[in-house]
Design an enzyme around this catalytic site. Structure first.
Site, PDB file in Angstrom:
ATOM      1  CG  ASN A  80     -10.566   0.400   4.588  1.00  0.00           C
ATOM      2  OD1 ASN A  80     -11.390   0.756   5.423  1.00  0.00           O
ATOM      3  ND2 ASN A  80     -10.373   1.053   3.449  1.00  0.00           N
ATOM      4  CD1 TRP A  81     -12.851  -4.670   8.518  1.00  0.00           C
ATOM      5  CD2 TRP A  81     -14.256  -4.408  10.256  1.00  0.00           C
ATOM      6  NE1 TRP A  81     -12.698  -5.751   9.352  1.00  0.00           N
ATOM      7  CE2 TRP A  81     -13.543  -5.620  10.424  1.00  0.00           C
ATOM      8  CE3 TRP A  81     -15.191  -4.038  11.218  1.00  0.00           C
ATOM      9  CZ2 TRP A  81     -13.739  -6.463  11.524  1.00  0.00           C
ATOM     10  CZ3 TRP A  81     -15.391  -4.878  12.320  1.00  0.00           C
ATOM     11  CH2 TRP A  81     -14.680  -6.078  12.464  1.00  0.00           C
ATOM     12  CE  LYS A  82     -12.711  -0.289   1.036  1.00  0.00           C
ATOM     13  NZ  LYS A  82     -12.753  -0.353  -0.417  1.00  0.00           N
ATOM     14  CG  HIS A 135      -9.200   4.291   0.814  1.00  0.00           C
ATOM     15  ND1 HIS A 135     -10.167   4.310  -0.164  1.00  0.00           N
ATOM     16  CD2 HIS A 135      -8.842   2.997   0.971  1.00  0.00           C
ATOM     17  CE1 HIS A 135     -10.378   3.060  -0.577  1.00  0.00           C
ATOM     18  NE2 HIS A 135      -9.587   2.253   0.102  1.00  0.00           N
ATOM     19  CD  GLU A 184     -13.558   3.084  -1.059  1.00  0.00           C
ATOM     20  OE1 GLU A 184     -13.703   3.070   0.179  1.00  0.00           O
ATOM     21  OE2 GLU A 184     -13.458   2.038  -1.744  1.00  0.00           O
ATOM     22  CD  GLU A 214      -5.941   0.377  -1.173  1.00  0.00           C
ATOM     23  OE1 GLU A 214      -6.243  -0.740  -0.730  1.00  0.00           O
ATOM     24  OE2 GLU A 214      -6.603   1.388  -0.944  1.00  0.00           O
ATOM     25  N   GLY A 239     -12.469  -3.266  -4.974  1.00  0.00           N
ATOM     26  CA  GLY A 239     -13.848  -3.749  -4.927  1.00  0.00           C
ATOM     27  C   GLY A 239     -14.378  -4.263  -6.252  1.00  0.00           C
ATOM     28  CB  SER A 247      -9.647  -7.321  -6.068  1.00  0.00           C
ATOM     29  OG  SER A 247     -10.696  -6.417  -6.408  1.00  0.00           O
ATOM     30  N   GLY A 291      -9.859  -4.750   1.682  1.00  0.00           N
ATOM     31  CA  GLY A 291     -11.179  -4.193   1.966  1.00  0.00           C
ATOM     32  C   GLY A 291     -12.176  -5.300   2.246  1.00  0.00           C
ATOM     33  N   GLY A 292     -12.946  -5.674   1.235  1.00  0.00           N
ATOM     34  CA  GLY A 292     -14.038  -6.645   1.391  1.00  0.00           C
ATOM     35  C   GLY A 292     -13.647  -7.909   2.147  1.00  0.00           C
TER      36      GLY A 292
HETATM   37  P1  PGA Z   1     -11.017  -4.329  -1.754  1.00  0.00           P
HETATM   38  O1  PGA Z   1     -10.662  -2.879  -1.176  1.00  0.00           O
HETATM   39  O2  PGA Z   1     -10.074  -5.307  -1.068  1.00  0.00           O
HETATM   40  O3  PGA Z   1     -12.441  -4.562  -1.347  1.00  0.00           O
HETATM   41  O4  PGA Z   1     -10.806  -4.296  -3.198  1.00  0.00           O
HETATM   42  C1  PGA Z   1      -9.337  -2.507  -0.939  1.00  0.00           C
HETATM   43  C2  PGA Z   1      -9.280  -1.138  -0.302  1.00  0.00           C
HETATM   44  O5  PGA Z   1     -10.073  -0.261  -0.671  1.00  0.00           O
HETATM   45  O6  PGA Z   1      -8.430  -0.916   0.564  1.00  0.00           O
END
Ligand code: PGA
Length: 261
Positions: free
Chosen positions: A21-23, A108, A110, A178, A184, A223, A244-245
């Site tokens: 997920n590149w956000k 998600h 977020e 998650e 993050g 993470s 994510g990251g």
């Molecule tokens: P992260 O994000 O790997 O940067 O912790 C995971 C996500 O939000 O899917």
């Protein structure tokens, strides 16, 4: 029997899936990383694990052209629940499918936090994804406060029953657990905590969807990086990761997927 299609995603539920997920990250330049991911998704990895990359919608079309032929699937990070209409700024699942997306993340944390999305809205988005022929990756997870208050399993159970529509099947739905506090932050739950939640999710899915529920993939997210992927991805009922990251760089993303080699 498994349902299969050319994008490699609609296979029997329990083939592992590593999804990125590149956000809200990435300009066209970032597509180089996707090119490297496609190149690195060699026969050995393809035999072992499905890969899905979800860039921002602005890059969807270019991304699907780059990924074409490599069997890395490209997906979106959100969709609107309606197919078309007066919804300024929104993008429908059908539009994403039109650009080459084969999956979409819905719910998600977020989006739940930043856009106040409810379980009912996430459920409607999931149904919209299916109607457009997309696989839905439905995210659930407790906040730190909920975990500290001992409410994790209750929260997860409610999100699961509220966000996943009836008719969910192994071929068109993936669940991503998650924990909000692990996203993050560099913090991850203990193995015991992951196993407990994934086990509870599996039980709930099997109770509700029977064989289909036993075949649905449950991803862990929060993470995940190359250095902890081996340990997390071998835990029972962990059928892959939502990253994510570490999905922004090909070496990290492929390093995570390599846990399945
Ligand atoms: P992260 O994000 O790997 O940067 O912790 C995971 C996500 O939000 O899917």
């Amino acid at each position: 029997m498994s349902a299969t299609s050319t994008n490699g995603l609609r296979t029997n539920g329990l083939r592992p899936l590593v999804a990125g997920n590149w956000k809200m990250n990435g300009s066209r330049r970032a597509l180089r990383e996707l090119g490297m991911m496609s190149e690195g998704y060699d026969a050995g990895l393809r035999a072992a694990v499905d890969l899905l990359v979800c860039p921002p919608a602005t890059l969807m079309q270019a991304a699907s052209v780059i990924a074409l032929g490599s069997r890395v699937a490209v997906g979106a990070q959100d969709c609107h629940a309606e197919e078309a209409g007066a919804f300024t700024g929104d993008i429908s699942a059908a539009m994403l499918a039109d650009l080459g997306a084969t999956a979409v993340i819905v719910g998600h944390s977020e989006r739940r936090a930043g856009h106040r999305e409810t379980n009912a809205q996430v459920r409607a988005k999931c149904e919209a994804a299916w109607r457009a022929g997309l696989m839905a990756v439905v995210c659930i997870g407790e906040t730190e406060r909920e975990r500290d208050a001992g409410k994790t399993l209750g929260v997860i159970g409610r999100q699961l029953s509220g966000s996943v529509p009836d008719g969910a099947g192994a071929a068109n739905t993936v669940i991503a657990y998650e924990p909000v506090w692990a996203i993050g932050t560099g913090r991850t739950p203990s193995n015991e905590q992951i196993v407990e939640v994934h086990g509870a999710i599996r039980k709930a899915l099997a109770r509700r969807f029977k064989a289909e529920g036993r075949g649905m993939r449950i991803l862990y997210g929060g993470s995940v990086k190359p250095s902890n992927a081996d340990e997390i991805l071998k835990l029972p009922e962990v059928n892959g990761a939502l990253v994510g990251g570490a999905s922004l760089k090909a070496v990290d993303f492929l390093g995570i997927a390599a846990a399945y080699r």
